[in-house]
Write a protein that holds these residues in place. Sequence first.
Motif, PDB file in Angstrom:
ATOM      1  N   TYR A  47      23.130  41.545  60.147  1.00 20.41           N
ATOM      2  CA  TYR A  47      23.031  41.871  58.717  1.00 20.41           C
ATOM      3  C   TYR A  47      24.415  41.958  58.085  1.00 20.41           C
ATOM      4  N   ALA A  51      24.082  40.005  54.800  1.00 18.12           N
ATOM      5  CA  ALA A  51      23.488  40.917  53.803  1.00 18.12           C
ATOM      6  C   ALA A  51      24.458  42.013  53.392  1.00 18.12           C
ATOM      7  N   MET A 119      13.750  47.129  43.749  1.00 19.72           N
ATOM      8  CA  MET A 119      15.026  47.861  43.868  1.00 19.72           C
ATOM      9  C   MET A 119      16.071  47.097  44.672  1.00 19.72           C
ATOM     10  N   TRP A 162      22.630  43.992  48.547  1.00 24.16           N
ATOM     11  CA  TRP A 162      23.082  43.997  49.934  1.00 24.16           C
ATOM     12  C   TRP A 162      23.437  45.394  50.419  1.00 24.16           C
ATOM     13  N   PHE A 163      23.610  45.537  51.732  1.00 26.94           N
ATOM     14  CA  PHE A 163      24.029  46.833  52.274  1.00 26.94           C
ATOM     15  C   PHE A 163      25.291  47.280  51.560  1.00 26.94           C
ATOM     16  N   GLY A 164      25.279  48.540  51.121  1.00 27.08           N
ATOM     17  CA  GLY A 164      26.473  49.072  50.483  1.00 27.08           C
ATOM     18  C   GLY A 164      26.468  48.884  48.977  1.00 27.08           C
ATOM     19  N   LEU A 166      24.554  49.077  45.102  1.00 25.04           N
ATOM     20  CA  LEU A 166      23.658  50.003  44.402  1.00 25.04           C
ATOM     21  C   LEU A 166      22.333  49.293  44.132  1.00 25.04           C
ATOM     22  N   THR A 191      14.288  53.582  57.238  1.00 25.78           N
ATOM     23  CA  THR A 191      15.636  53.670  57.841  1.00 25.78           C
ATOM     24  C   THR A 191      16.746  53.424  56.825  1.00 25.78           C
ATOM     25  N   VAL A 192      16.404  52.827  55.675  1.00 26.76           N
ATOM     26  CA  VAL A 192      17.470  52.444  54.728  1.00 26.76           C
ATOM     27  C   VAL A 192      17.429  53.344  53.497  1.00 26.76           C
TER      28      VAL A 192
HETATM   29  P1  NAD Z   1      21.858  52.322  54.725  1.00 20.84           P
HETATM   30  O1  NAD Z   1      22.727  53.365  55.303  1.00 20.84           O
HETATM   31  O2  NAD Z   1      21.022  52.668  53.583  1.00 20.84           O
HETATM   32  O3  NAD Z   1      20.934  51.768  55.884  1.00 20.84           O
HETATM   33  C1  NAD Z   1      21.275  50.682  56.534  1.00 20.84           C
HETATM   34  C2  NAD Z   1      22.343  51.077  57.543  1.00 20.84           C
HETATM   35  O4  NAD Z   1      21.726  51.126  58.760  1.00 20.84           O
HETATM   36  C3  NAD Z   1      23.396  50.018  57.522  1.00 20.84           C
HETATM   37  O5  NAD Z   1      24.486  50.395  56.703  1.00 20.84           O
HETATM   38  C4  NAD Z   1      23.751  49.953  58.968  1.00 20.84           C
HETATM   39  O6  NAD Z   1      24.703  50.962  59.241  1.00 20.84           O
HETATM   40  C5  NAD Z   1      22.468  50.343  59.666  1.00 20.84           C
HETATM   41  N1  NAD Z   1      21.688  49.174  60.014  1.00 20.84           N
HETATM   42  C6  NAD Z   1      20.631  48.701  59.351  1.00 20.84           C
HETATM   43  N2  NAD Z   1      20.130  47.634  59.986  1.00 20.84           N
HETATM   44  C7  NAD Z   1      20.911  47.437  61.058  1.00 20.84           C
HETATM   45  C8  NAD Z   1      20.924  46.490  62.106  1.00 20.84           C
HETATM   46  N3  NAD Z   1      19.999  45.533  62.163  1.00 20.84           N
HETATM   47  N4  NAD Z   1      21.854  46.567  63.064  1.00 20.84           N
HETATM   48  C9  NAD Z   1      22.758  47.558  62.994  1.00 20.84           C
HETATM   49  N5  NAD Z   1      22.827  48.494  62.039  1.00 20.84           N
HETATM   50  C10 NAD Z   1      21.904  48.413  61.089  1.00 20.84           C
HETATM   51  O7  NAD Z   1      22.726  51.054  54.325  1.00 20.84           O
HETATM   52  P2  NAD Z   1      24.045  51.115  53.500  1.00 20.84           P
HETATM   53  O8  NAD Z   1      24.994  50.236  54.175  1.00 20.84           O
HETATM   54  O9  NAD Z   1      24.400  52.538  53.217  1.00 20.84           O
HETATM   55  O10 NAD Z   1      23.568  50.434  52.143  1.00 20.84           O
HETATM   56  C11 NAD Z   1      22.636  51.141  51.394  1.00 20.84           C
HETATM   57  C12 NAD Z   1      22.523  50.357  50.125  1.00 20.84           C
HETATM   58  O11 NAD Z   1      22.319  48.963  50.401  1.00 20.84           O
HETATM   59  C13 NAD Z   1      21.323  50.806  49.400  1.00 20.84           C
HETATM   60  O12 NAD Z   1      21.609  50.663  48.062  1.00 20.84           O
HETATM   61  C14 NAD Z   1      20.252  49.822  49.816  1.00 20.84           C
HETATM   62  O13 NAD Z   1      19.283  49.724  48.803  1.00 20.84           O
HETATM   63  C15 NAD Z   1      21.042  48.556  49.943  1.00 20.84           C
HETATM   64  N6  NAD Z   1      20.486  47.676  50.959  1.00 20.84           N
HETATM   65  C16 NAD Z   1      20.053  46.440  50.649  1.00 20.84           C
HETATM   66  C17 NAD Z   1      19.637  45.623  51.653  1.00 20.84           C
HETATM   67  C18 NAD Z   1      19.138  44.230  51.420  1.00 20.84           C
HETATM   68  O14 NAD Z   1      19.129  43.396  52.345  1.00 20.84           O
HETATM   69  N7  NAD Z   1      18.692  43.945  50.221  1.00 20.84           N
HETATM   70  C19 NAD Z   1      19.653  46.032  52.958  1.00 20.84           C
HETATM   71  C20 NAD Z   1      20.018  47.340  53.200  1.00 20.84           C
HETATM   72  C21 NAD Z   1      20.486  48.158  52.212  1.00 20.84           C
END
Ligand code: NAD
Length: 248
Positions: A47, A51, A119, A162-164, A166, A191-192
């Motif tokens: 990811y 992502a 979202m 994407w991760f990180g 808003l 989890t997210v």
């Molecule tokens: P988060 O803390 O909300 O949850 C995801 C976290 O879990 C990642 O940062 C990572 O540390 C871990 N993680 C998730 N899947 C993983 C994997 N397959 N392997 C290893 N680690 C994994 O994420 P975040 O980084 O704090 O980002 C949160 C923000 O990103 C929120 O706004 C959320 O809505 C957005 N987001 C979007 C997507 C997407 O693909 N559209 C995905 C995740 C988060």
Amino acid sequence: MPHKSRGQASSMSRYNSIVILTGAGLSAESGLHTFRDKDGIWAKYDYREVATPEGYKRNPKLVLQFYNERRKQNADVQPNAAHLALARLEAEYPGGVLIVTQNIDPLHEMAGSKKLVHMHGEIMKALCAACATRHALHDDITLKSVCPSCGRTGVLRPDVVWFGELPYEMERIYRAILGCDLFISIGTSGTVYPAAGFVEEALRVGAHTVELNLEPSHGISRFIDAIHGPATEVVPAYVERLLKRARS
Ligand code: NAD
Ligand code: APR
């Protein structure tokens, strides 16, 4: 056969405002992969490469290919019985119904849902990284794609959060949750964040919280009620119960 896992179904016959959080598990029976199941997307892709904004900066071509592929898979899928049941709930329930989906597929809209927040964005849309406009997408995004608004080349990206980053419409989401008396979570592993924390906010305002999922999610302890089984079985049955109770 779906089984009721725990808790007492709320005695309320009619809710004023229902918020429904949906995740990838809702679209699994329409043929779209989830993320963290054994054959999930994150078992095949890292990811961080595809992502995250950093991944896009490092290798935009790889990220565009990843989403162009997923957009093609999304192009010929159909809503399943769970999507249709949620659209029926919105159309027939006397109280308000809002769906907050983490999914980027168009299946809720195709099933007829109107009160809907994506979202995490929408895979069938493109976002201009230069002028921040969003556009319906009819073909692949490449580094040669031109933004229809600002005319720049190579600045279009999938309109996906994407991760990180808003998520979209967070204020509208929190207002809806803080005003709801029923919070239902469907097909998400919990989890997210911030989506995984919504159930906490709903509990804080005294809402009844229900999980409809294939198996207990990470957030199961925060649900008063839970019914575990495939969404196409447990969601239509639960919607039928809500409608029947509201009519009684
Ligand atoms: P988060 O803390 O909300 O949850 C995801 C976290 O879990 C990642 O940062 C990572 O540390 C871990 N993680 C998730 N899947 C993983 C994997 N397959 N392997 C290893 N680690 C994994 O994420 P975040 O980084 O704090 O980002 C949160 C923000 O990103 C929120 O706004 C959320 O809505 C957005 N987001 C979007 C997507 C997407 O693909 N559209 C995905 C995740 C988060
Ligand atoms: N019926 C009901 N639930 C199902 C089904 C099904 N047929 N199949 C799988 N599930 C459940 C799984 O048990 C799991 O709890 O759906 C959940 C899917 O979890 P994830 O794969 O983690 O998907 P999701 O929770 O939507 O991921 C959240 O993470 O990577 C990001 O942006 C991505 O929006 C996604 C977010």
